[in-house]
Design an enzyme around this catalytic site. Structure first.
Site, mmCIF file in Angstrom:
data_model
loop_
_atom_site.group_PDB
_atom_site.id
_atom_site.type_symbol
_atom_site.label_atom_id
_atom_site.label_comp_id
_atom_site.label_asym_id
_atom_site.label_seq_id
_atom_site.Cartn_x
_atom_site.Cartn_y
_atom_site.Cartn_z
ATOM 1 C CB SER A 76 -0.935 0.021 1.210
ATOM 2 O OG SER A 76 -2.040 -0.796 0.977
ATOM 3 C CE LYS A 79 -3.545 0.363 -1.599
ATOM 4 N NZ LYS A 79 -4.363 0.002 -0.405
ATOM 5 C CE1 TYR A 204 -4.139 -1.505 -5.205
ATOM 6 C CE2 TYR A 204 -4.453 -3.875 -5.363
ATOM 7 C CZ TYR A 204 -4.353 -2.724 -4.601
ATOM 8 O OH TYR A 204 -4.470 -2.802 -3.226
ATOM 9 C CE1 TYR A 256 -3.437 0.152 4.689
ATOM 10 C CE2 TYR A 256 -2.396 -0.742 6.644
ATOM 11 C CZ TYR A 256 -2.437 -0.581 5.283
ATOM 12 O OH TYR A 256 -1.462 -1.158 4.518
ATOM 13 C CB VAL A 274 -0.201 -6.022 4.017
ATOM 14 C CG1 VAL A 274 -1.516 -5.516 4.499
ATOM 15 C CG2 VAL A 274 -0.156 -6.203 2.542
#
Ligand code: GLN
Length: 320
Positions: A76, A79, A204, A256, A274
């Protein structure tokens, strides 16, 4: 952003060099309370007891400790940088027509609010649904071209031309992606995704599986810490406004649904993944990359968060 001409390490960096080993050793004790991610089976091979950190200042002076040679996939963390590339490619109006600007309070892979809250666009670009929408906005005629441009952008920001995919993680993620696939089909039906679902997901999965070390994360963070300019070379790599947007998302959504607590306890823009990586920065001073694959229940590196809390409190780094 003013960059000092004094190229010697600051007193604070010298303090960090002296104290990091003991702080890392204390935080490592947290690892046994966490779990390495296994929903992408290949990630479960990571060493759960590891913790490493790399800090770099505007002159390239560094402080490192622990298992900072470990390589891991960005997951992540990537991103943040696909968001920047999508903003560069499309501008703000197009991007924020497809993703919102608000935290969700839900897990990173939740699709709950997509149906509950109109107009059915992802709440922000850092949850999985939002990042999948962002992948479809990256310029390029084919999935391959979009991925090539993404990798080139990541290489430019990290100043590491050998940055590349971990293909085993990429394949593992693509094979065990039922939730991300269902999200992507839902987004396609809602008119959020451009192009074929499989192509968007391929872009992705690839950017999530870019392999990095703590020093790569630290160099990328340094560019954000200096508002889009690499202070070491003096080159502007990303417009300041887009970096401001990305850093704001990092504060509100980067950890998160633990972003509020992290803002209180650490008080720095950060993004976790993660695989156990965390990219963070002290704006105007340092880029920081760390890795600790054992995660807490919210999906953040358990020892990494502990280490950042210690450092921020000891050195009074909170922005708030
Ligand atoms: N590739 C991961 C996924 O899609 C990224 C999630 C994460 O790092 N939180 O689930």
């Amino acid at each position: 952003m003013r960059i000092s001409n004094d190229t010697n390490p600051s007193n604070e960096l010298n303090i960090l060099r002296g104290r990091l080993p003991e702080w890392v050793a204390a935080s490592k004790l947290q690892c046994k309370g966490g779990k390495v991610a296994s929903y992408i089976p290949e990630l479960s091979k990571a060493p759960g007891g590891a913790l490493g950190i790399h800090i770099v200042d505007a002159h390239g002076n560094t402080a490192t400790a622990g298992d900072c040679g470990l390589s891991f996939t960005m997951q992540s963390i990537s991103k943040v940088f696909t968001l920047l590339l999508a903003l560069i490619d499309n501008g703000e109006d197009v991007v924020f027509d497809k993703v919102g600007m608000e935290p969700t309070g839900d897990n990173f892979n939740s699709m709950l609010k997509l149906e509950l809250v109109q107009p059915g666009i992802p709440f922000n670009p850092l949850i999985n649904a939002g990042a999948i929408a962002i992948s479809s906005l990256i310029a390029g005629d084919t999935a391959e071209e979009k991925s090539d441009r993404t990798l080139a952008f990541f290489r430019k920001l990290s100043r590491n031309d050998s940055l590349n995919y971990d293909l085993a993680v990429y394949e593992s993620e693509a094979e065990f992606a039922d939730l991300n696939r269902s999200m992507a089909y839902f987004l396609k039906d809602n008119g959020v995704l451009k192009g074929k679902v499989d192509d968007v997901l391929d872009v992705y999965f690839r950017h999530c599986s870019i392999n990095a070390t703590c020093s790569d994360l630290a160099r990328m963070a340094l560019v954000l810490a200096f508002d889009g300019t690499d202070p070491i070379s003096g080159t502007e790599l990303v417009p300041r406004r887009y970096v401001q947007i990305a850093k704001t998302f990092m504060v509100t959504c980067g950890m998160y649904n633990a972003s509020g607590e992290f803002a209180i306890e650490v008080g720095l823009p950060a993004k976790s993944g993660v695989a156990g990586g965390i990219l963070t920065m002290v704006p105007g001073r340092y880029g920081i990359g760390l890795v600790g694959p054992a995660l807490n229940p919210k999906g953040n590196s358990i020892a990494g968060v502990h280490l950042l809390e210690t450092m921020s409190k000891e050195l009074d780094w909170s922005l708030f």
